[in-house]
Design a protein around this motif. Sequence first.
Motif, PDB file in Angstrom:
ATOM      1  N   GLU A   1      10.952   6.299  20.694  1.00  0.00           N
ATOM      2  CA  GLU A   1      10.715   6.587  19.264  1.00  0.00           C
ATOM      3  C   GLU A   1      11.967   6.685  18.543  1.00  0.00           C
ATOM      4  O   GLU A   1      11.913   6.589  17.320  1.00  0.00           O
ATOM      5  N   THR A   2      12.924   7.427  19.361  1.00  0.00           N
ATOM      6  CA  THR A   2      14.135   7.301  18.734  1.00  0.00           C
ATOM      7  C   THR A   2      14.936   5.936  18.258  1.00  0.00           C
ATOM      8  O   THR A   2      15.350   5.777  17.106  1.00  0.00           O
TER       9      THR A   2
ATOM     10  N   GLU B   1      15.748   4.603  14.583  1.00  0.00           N
ATOM     11  CA  GLU B   1      16.930   3.870  14.088  1.00  0.00           C
ATOM     12  C   GLU B   1      16.685   2.459  13.441  1.00  0.00           C
ATOM     13  O   GLU B   1      17.287   2.133  12.700  1.00  0.00           O
ATOM     14  N   ARG B   2      15.543   1.911  14.167  1.00  0.00           N
ATOM     15  CA  ARG B   2      15.233   0.606  13.498  1.00  0.00           C
ATOM     16  C   ARG B   2      14.957   0.653  12.035  1.00  0.00           C
ATOM     17  O   ARG B   2      15.256   0.060  10.934  1.00  0.00           O
TER      18      ARG B   2
ATOM     19  N   LEU C   1      18.336   0.301   5.147  1.00  0.00           N
ATOM     20  CA  LEU C   1      19.865   0.110   4.613  1.00  0.00           C
ATOM     21  C   LEU C   1      19.953  -1.494   4.386  1.00  0.00           C
ATOM     22  O   LEU C   1      20.651  -1.964   3.215  1.00  0.00           O
ATOM     23  N   ASP C   2      19.425  -2.175   5.346  1.00  0.00           N
ATOM     24  CA  ASP C   2      19.639  -3.586   5.281  1.00  0.00           C
ATOM     25  C   ASP C   2      18.928  -4.371   3.856  1.00  0.00           C
ATOM     26  O   ASP C   2      19.326  -5.189   3.247  1.00  0.00           O
ATOM     27  N   VAL C   3      17.752  -3.919   3.882  1.00  0.00           N
ATOM     28  CA  VAL C   3      17.002  -4.209   2.745  1.00  0.00           C
ATOM     29  C   VAL C   3      17.765  -3.785   1.236  1.00  0.00           C
ATOM     30  O   VAL C   3      18.015  -4.655   0.243  1.00  0.00           O
ATOM     31  N   ALA C   4      18.260  -2.543   1.183  1.00  0.00           N
ATOM     32  CA  ALA C   4      18.966  -2.135   0.054  1.00  0.00           C
ATOM     33  C   ALA C   4      20.295  -3.038  -0.136  1.00  0.00           C
ATOM     34  O   ALA C   4      20.525  -3.267  -1.310  1.00  0.00           O
TER      35      ALA C   4
ATOM     36  N   ARG D   1       1.627  -1.499  17.144  1.00  0.00           N
ATOM     37  CA  ARG D   1       2.670  -2.593  17.265  1.00  0.00           C
ATOM     38  C   ARG D   1       4.089  -1.964  16.812  1.00  0.00           C
ATOM     39  O   ARG D   1       4.229  -1.024  16.136  1.00  0.00           O
ATOM     40  N   GLU D   2       5.155  -2.504  17.585  1.00  0.00           N
ATOM     41  CA  GLU D   2       6.373  -2.006  17.299  1.00  0.00           C
ATOM     42  C   GLU D   2       6.963  -2.734  16.068  1.00  0.00           C
ATOM     43  O   GLU D   2       6.342  -3.699  15.648  1.00  0.00           O
TER      44      GLU D   2
END
Length: 478
Positions: free
Chosen positions: A297-298, A302-303, A309-312, A434-435
Motif C-alpha cells: 500500500e505504501t 508512492e506511485r 507530479l508527472d502529469v502536472a 487492480r494495481e
Amino acid sequence: MVQQPAGIAWWRSLYLRIGVSFVLLVIAIALIQGLLFTARMQRDARDPRRSPHAVAMEAALAAAAAMERSEPFDLRRMQQARFPDWALMDIVMSDGTVQSTSSGSPLPPAVLDYARQMLSPTPPEERVATAVDRPLVTAPIQVDGQLKGVVLLRFPRRSLISEVARFLSISGLLVLAASTALASWIIFTPARRKLSALEAAAERMREGDLKARAPEDGGDEIALVARAFNRMGDQLVERDETLRTVDLMRRQMLADVSHELKTPLTAMRGFIETLQMPQIAADEERRTRYFATLERETRRLERIVADLLDVARLENNAADFELRVFSTRRLFEQVARRNERVAVDNGVAFDIQVADEADQVYADPHRLEQAVDNLVANALRYTPSGGRVSMRADMAGETVALKVVDTGPGIPAEHIGHVFDRFYKADPSRAATREGSGLGLSIVRAIVERHGGTVGVTSEPGNTEFTLLLPAEGTTEA
C-alpha cells in the motif's frame, strides 16, 4: 478628414449624416431667410408707409401744403398719425427753425450742418457730407418753386443682435427653430434608440446576465460598437463556460485524488492498528503478511503521488525532453523484459512487430518508453490467461504509428472517450482489485502531445488497440 472606423461604409457613417444634415440645414435656412427678406423688401417698396424715400417725400409734400395754406405744420403729430414706424424724422427750414419727432435723440450737429448746406445756394462741402456717420434720407420742401426747407429721415443705431434679429424676422426665427428641432429629431432619434438599447444590454450584463445582447441593425458607428459588445458577450460566455468546466474538473480531480489517496491510507491505518494488538504480536506469520500489505500500500501511495507530479509537469511543460534517434524495436524489447514476470504469471504472451521504415524514431526514448510501458501494463491487467499483448510499429503517411494491442475483453463504447481522463475507471468494481494509480493513460496522452503527436484507441471484445502517432520529423511543444 475624419477617418472612418474599419467595417463602416462612408455613406452609413453617423458623423457624416450629422455633418451633411447640418450643411443642408444651414443652406435651407439661408434660402428661406433670403426669400423672406426679399419678400419683405418688395412689400416695403410697394407700401409708401414703409419705403424711406416715399415717407420722406410724403412728409415734405405735407409740410409744403401747410405752408401754402399758411397753416402751422406739426411734424410730430403727422409722424404719429401716418408713419409710426419712423421715429427719427426732422425738418430744417431755411430760416433756421428745426422740428424733430424725438426729443430723446436730438439732431446731431453734423446732420444739421449738412441740412443747412443743402438749403444754401452752393452745394454742400465734401467735408460736411462725409461728417454724417449714419444713413440719411432727405426730401426738399418746395413752395412756389422755392426751397423752403428739407425733411431728414434718420435711421437709429442698433446693436449687432438687434440687426440680426431684424434681418431674421419673427417668421425666420420660427422657421429656424422648427427646422433645427425637426433635423435633430430625424438625425438623433434612431441613434438615441440604439444607444438606449446598448446601455440596457450593458446594464443587464453588469448585473450578471451574460446572454444580454444589443441590436446590431444598421451600418453606422453605433452598430459597430453593438457588434463589438456582442462579440465581447460571446467571449465572456465562452470563458465562463470554460471556467465552469475547469472548476468542475478541478473539483472532480480533488475528489478523485482524495479517494485514491484515502484507499491506501485507510488500509495502512487498519493494518497498523491491528499490528498494535497484543494477540497479533505473538503470531509471526500474520505480522509478516500484514507488513507485506503495508509495504504494498505504501508503494501504491508512492506511485499515485509520483504519477500526479508527472502529469502536472507534463501538462504544464515543466518536464525536460531529450530528443534523439533511437530504435523502436529495442524500446519494445526493453518494455517486454520489464513486464515479463507479470506476463508469465498471468499467462500472457508478448508479440513484437516493427516495420523496417519505422525502426528509427526521433523522440525522447525515456518518455516514450514510459508511455508504451504504461499501455503494456494496462493491457496486462485486463488480458486473460492465454491472451496476447502485441507491440507494433509502422509508418502511417508522415507519422510513425506505435501500437499496443491486447486480446482482453475490450472497452465499452460509452467509455472510449474517457479512458484518458484522470482516475477514470471503465469498470470501478473490477478496477478496485487492480494495481495502478489511475493516471497511466493520462500520462501517455501528455507525453505524446508534448511530442506533437496524438493518441487514440479502438476497442471491441478480443481486440483493444492503442495507437500513438508521432511526427516523423520529431517535434515537441515548447
